[in-house]
Structure formats: structure tokens, C-alpha cells
Design a protein around this motif. Structure first.
Motif, mmCIF file in Angstrom:
data_model
loop_
_atom_site.group_PDB
_atom_site.id
_atom_site.type_symbol
_atom_site.label_atom_id
_atom_site.label_comp_id
_atom_site.label_asym_id
_atom_site.label_seq_id
_atom_site.Cartn_x
_atom_site.Cartn_y
_atom_site.Cartn_z
ATOM 1 N N THR A 137 0.834 -1.205 0.000
ATOM 2 C CA THR A 137 0.000 0.000 0.000
ATOM 3 C C THR A 137 0.866 1.250 0.000
ATOM 4 O O THR A 137 0.579 2.220 -0.722
ATOM 5 C CB THR A 137 -0.930 -0.008 1.223
ATOM 6 O OG1 THR A 137 -1.783 -1.157 1.155
ATOM 7 C CG2 THR A 137 -1.787 1.246 1.266
ATOM 8 N N THR A 138 1.931 1.238 0.790
ATOM 9 C CA THR A 138 2.856 2.375 0.797
ATOM 10 C C THR A 138 3.454 2.581 -0.591
ATOM 11 O O THR A 138 3.587 3.720 -1.064
ATOM 12 C CB THR A 138 3.976 2.148 1.822
ATOM 13 O OG1 THR A 138 3.389 1.989 3.116
ATOM 14 C CG2 THR A 138 4.950 3.320 1.848
ATOM 15 N N ARG A 139 3.817 1.497 -1.255
ATOM 16 C CA ARG A 139 4.367 1.610 -2.613
ATOM 17 C C ARG A 139 3.350 2.218 -3.569
ATOM 18 O O ARG A 139 3.686 3.067 -4.406
ATOM 19 C CB ARG A 139 4.786 0.232 -3.112
ATOM 20 C CG ARG A 139 6.054 -0.288 -2.471
ATOM 21 C CD ARG A 139 6.319 -1.742 -2.820
ATOM 22 N NE ARG A 139 7.613 -2.150 -2.281
ATOM 23 C CZ ARG A 139 8.640 -2.573 -3.004
ATOM 24 N NH1 ARG A 139 8.523 -2.680 -4.310
ATOM 25 N NH2 ARG A 139 9.777 -2.910 -2.428
ATOM 26 N N ALA A 140 2.083 1.779 -3.468
ATOM 27 C CA ALA A 140 1.038 2.317 -4.355
ATOM 28 C C ALA A 140 0.844 3.808 -4.114
ATOM 29 O O ALA A 140 0.742 4.605 -5.061
ATOM 30 C CB ALA A 140 -0.265 1.556 -4.138
ATOM 31 N N MET A 141 0.811 4.223 -2.838
ATOM 32 C CA MET A 141 0.642 5.642 -2.523
ATOM 33 C C MET A 141 1.843 6.455 -2.999
ATOM 34 O O MET A 141 1.691 7.566 -3.524
ATOM 35 C CB MET A 141 0.449 5.819 -1.021
ATOM 36 C CG MET A 141 -0.897 5.338 -0.505
ATOM 37 S SD MET A 141 -1.051 5.637 1.285
ATOM 38 C CE MET A 141 -2.792 5.240 1.512
ATOM 39 N N THR A 142 3.037 5.910 -2.803
ATOM 40 C CA THR A 142 4.245 6.591 -3.262
ATOM 41 C C THR A 142 4.203 6.808 -4.772
ATOM 42 O O THR A 142 4.551 7.893 -5.279
ATOM 43 C CB THR A 142 5.490 5.770 -2.880
ATOM 44 O OG1 THR A 142 5.575 5.697 -1.450
ATOM 45 C CG2 THR A 142 6.761 6.385 -3.437
ATOM 46 N N ARG A 143 3.783 5.797 -5.502
ATOM 47 C CA ARG A 143 3.702 5.919 -6.966
ATOM 48 C C ARG A 143 2.666 6.964 -7.370
ATOM 49 O O ARG A 143 2.886 7.745 -8.308
ATOM 50 C CB ARG A 143 3.388 4.553 -7.574
ATOM 51 C CG ARG A 143 4.568 3.612 -7.511
ATOM 52 C CD ARG A 143 4.220 2.166 -7.731
ATOM 53 N NE ARG A 143 5.416 1.341 -7.528
ATOM 54 C CZ ARG A 143 5.409 0.038 -7.315
ATOM 55 N NH1 ARG A 143 4.261 -0.629 -7.278
ATOM 56 N NH2 ARG A 143 6.546 -0.616 -7.125
ATOM 57 N N ALA A 144 1.530 6.986 -6.667
ATOM 58 C CA ALA A 144 0.517 7.994 -6.991
ATOM 59 C C ALA A 144 1.060 9.400 -6.756
ATOM 60 O O ALA A 144 0.901 10.291 -7.604
ATOM 61 C CB ALA A 144 -0.741 7.753 -6.162
ATOM 62 N N LEU A 145 1.704 9.618 -5.625
ATOM 63 C CA LEU A 145 2.244 10.948 -5.326
ATOM 64 C C LEU A 145 3.372 11.320 -6.278
ATOM 65 O O LEU A 145 3.481 12.473 -6.720
ATOM 66 C CB LEU A 145 2.727 10.992 -3.877
ATOM 67 C CG LEU A 145 1.613 11.083 -2.831
ATOM 68 C CD1 LEU A 145 2.129 10.706 -1.450
ATOM 69 C CD2 LEU A 145 1.002 12.482 -2.809
ATOM 70 N N THR A 146 4.214 10.370 -6.612
ATOM 71 C CA THR A 146 5.319 10.631 -7.535
ATOM 72 C C THR A 146 4.812 11.053 -8.902
ATOM 73 O O THR A 146 5.443 11.871 -9.598
ATOM 74 C CB THR A 146 6.200 9.375 -7.662
ATOM 75 O OG1 THR A 146 6.744 9.047 -6.377
ATOM 76 C CG2 THR A 146 7.348 9.589 -8.639
ATOM 77 N N ARG A 147 3.678 10.508 -9.308
ATOM 78 C CA ARG A 147 3.144 10.793 -10.646
ATOM 79 C C ARG A 147 2.344 12.084 -10.719
ATOM 80 O O ARG A 147 1.904 12.466 -11.811
ATOM 81 C CB ARG A 147 2.277 9.611 -11.094
ATOM 82 C CG ARG A 147 3.119 8.378 -11.410
ATOM 83 C CD ARG A 147 2.294 7.141 -11.604
ATOM 84 N NE ARG A 147 3.164 5.977 -11.814
ATOM 85 C CZ ARG A 147 2.791 4.710 -11.669
ATOM 86 N NH1 ARG A 147 1.536 4.435 -11.300
ATOM 87 N NH2 ARG A 147 3.648 3.739 -11.877
#
Length: 215
Positions: free
Chosen positions: A100-110
């Protein structure tokens, strides 16, 4: 000190930051921590200052058609919208919290712009690279988080519906990968697919049943 969300003004949380010239408030939420199949998907939404997305609320209280219509409006009217996901392989390898942390990180990065402030639904997210505030029930209290919950839910549901015809026995077009009776029976009778989370407890078949049709 951050503003307290208030139900009287749907934008009260964001307005508290806008008044301080922190205009890029990113609401973040995830969908898909509980299913036994499919990815976890997160969304980040920065609202255009002063813009209300009519009908946006916690995605769980909306019907699929309502969510789809509101998601279109969010994509058209928000200042920025982005999505991130973590695969079943990542969930099994790292556990659902880290995925979940990885998914959120990817969303914020994009996000096409760097947010001035990040607010996440639920508890603080350990390992998230952005300083953030966590608000339990934020998807019902904070407009940008509600918008993120809708965008993430619409995206994940579409993914599960696209997979469903290839694995017809499991009913993913209705249960979205949750542990319904039909889904559990199919696991027993047909076995696991590459999209099942093999480290999850149902796959010990001991999780509570989900509703047969999951909104």
C-alpha cells in the motif's frame, strides 16, 4: 497546526491551507487492501482552489454508476489527479502494508506538481516519503481524500472487470476480488490464479465472507 475537518463546509480542511497560500493539498486514499485477488490501487487528488466536486463522498457509500460519473468530473475539474498500484506479486513479497505504501508513493510521484501538503485517509503511513497528516475517516471528512477514494475505486474495479472474463468461475466482475462465497468456492474447486494473493488468510479459507456483490 492543521485545520479540523468540519462537516458544515465540505472544503473546510482544504480552505485552512489555501488561506496560508498552501494551495496544492493532495488527498490520498487506497482501495484493495482487503481482497484476496488483484492489486492494491492508490490515488492522489489536488483540487483546484474553491472547486467542489458534486456528489463526491466516501466511495463505499456510492453506487458504481455514481462513482464513474463523479470520477469523470474529478479528472476534468481537479488541478491534478494521479494513480499508483502495487501488484499481487509485491503484496505477497512485501506484505499488504508495504505494498500500500508503494502504491501511494507511486501515486504521489506521478502528480504533475509537487504538493504543498499531503493528507492520507486512516493511520500514518510508515515509509511514505512525503510528510503527511493521517485522518481516520478522512474519505468521509476531507473533500480531496473523498475524491481520491473514488478515483482509486473506479480504477481498481475496472481492472478487476477486465480480468473477470479470463477467470469466469471467480465472479470478479461482481466481487472485485473480495472473499465472497462464490469466490471461495471457486478457489476450492478451480485452484488459485496468478492474480490471487497467496499469503492472504482466505487462502487458508478462514476469512469472514464478503457480501456477494461488493460495491
Amino acid at each position: 497546526m492543521s485545520p479540523t475537518p468540519a462537516p458544515g463546509d465540505i472544503l473546510e480542511y482544504e480552505r485552512g491551507f489555501w488561506r496560508r497560500n498552501l494551495v496544492k493539498v493532495a488527498g490520498v486514499d487506497e482501495v484493495g487492501r482487503g481482497p484476496i485477488a488483484g492489486p492494491v490501487v492508490a490515488a492522489a487528488v489536488i483540487l483546484t482552489e474553491g472547486v467542489v466536486i458534486d456528489g463526491a463522498a466516501d466511495s463505499k457509500v456510492l453506487t458504481p454508476p455514481q462513482r464513474s460519473e463523479i470520477a469523470r468530473d474529478i479528472h476534468e475539474r481537479a488541478a491534478a489527479v494521479s494513480l499508483g498500484a502495487a501488484s499481487v506479486r509485491e503484496i505477497d513479497r512485501h506484505n499488504i502494508l508495504q505494498a500500500t505504501t508503494r502504491a501511494m508513493t507511486r501515486a504521489l510521484t506521478r502528480l504533475p506538481v509537487q504538493p504543498d501538503h499531503v493528507v492520507v485517509d486512516g493511520l500514518p503511513v510508515r515509509g511514505l516519503a512525503w510528510e503527511h497528516e493521517a485522518v481516520v475517516g478522512g474519505d468521509a471528512l476531507i473533500h480531496s481524500v473523498a475524491c481520491a477514494s473514488i478515483v482509486a475505486k473506479v480504477c481498481r474495479d475496472r481492472l478487476m472487470r477486465r480480468l473477470a472474463p479470463r477467470y469466469a468461475a471467480y465472479g470478479w466482475e461482481r466481487n472485485m476480488g473480495y472473499a465472497t462465497r462464490r469466490h471461495r468456492r471457486a478457489v476450492r474447486e478451480e485452484g488459485l490464479t496468478p492474480h490471487h494473493r497467496t499469503t492472504f488468510g482466505l487462502l487458508q479459507l478462514e476469512l469472514p465472507l464478503a457480501d456477494e456483490s461488493v460495491r
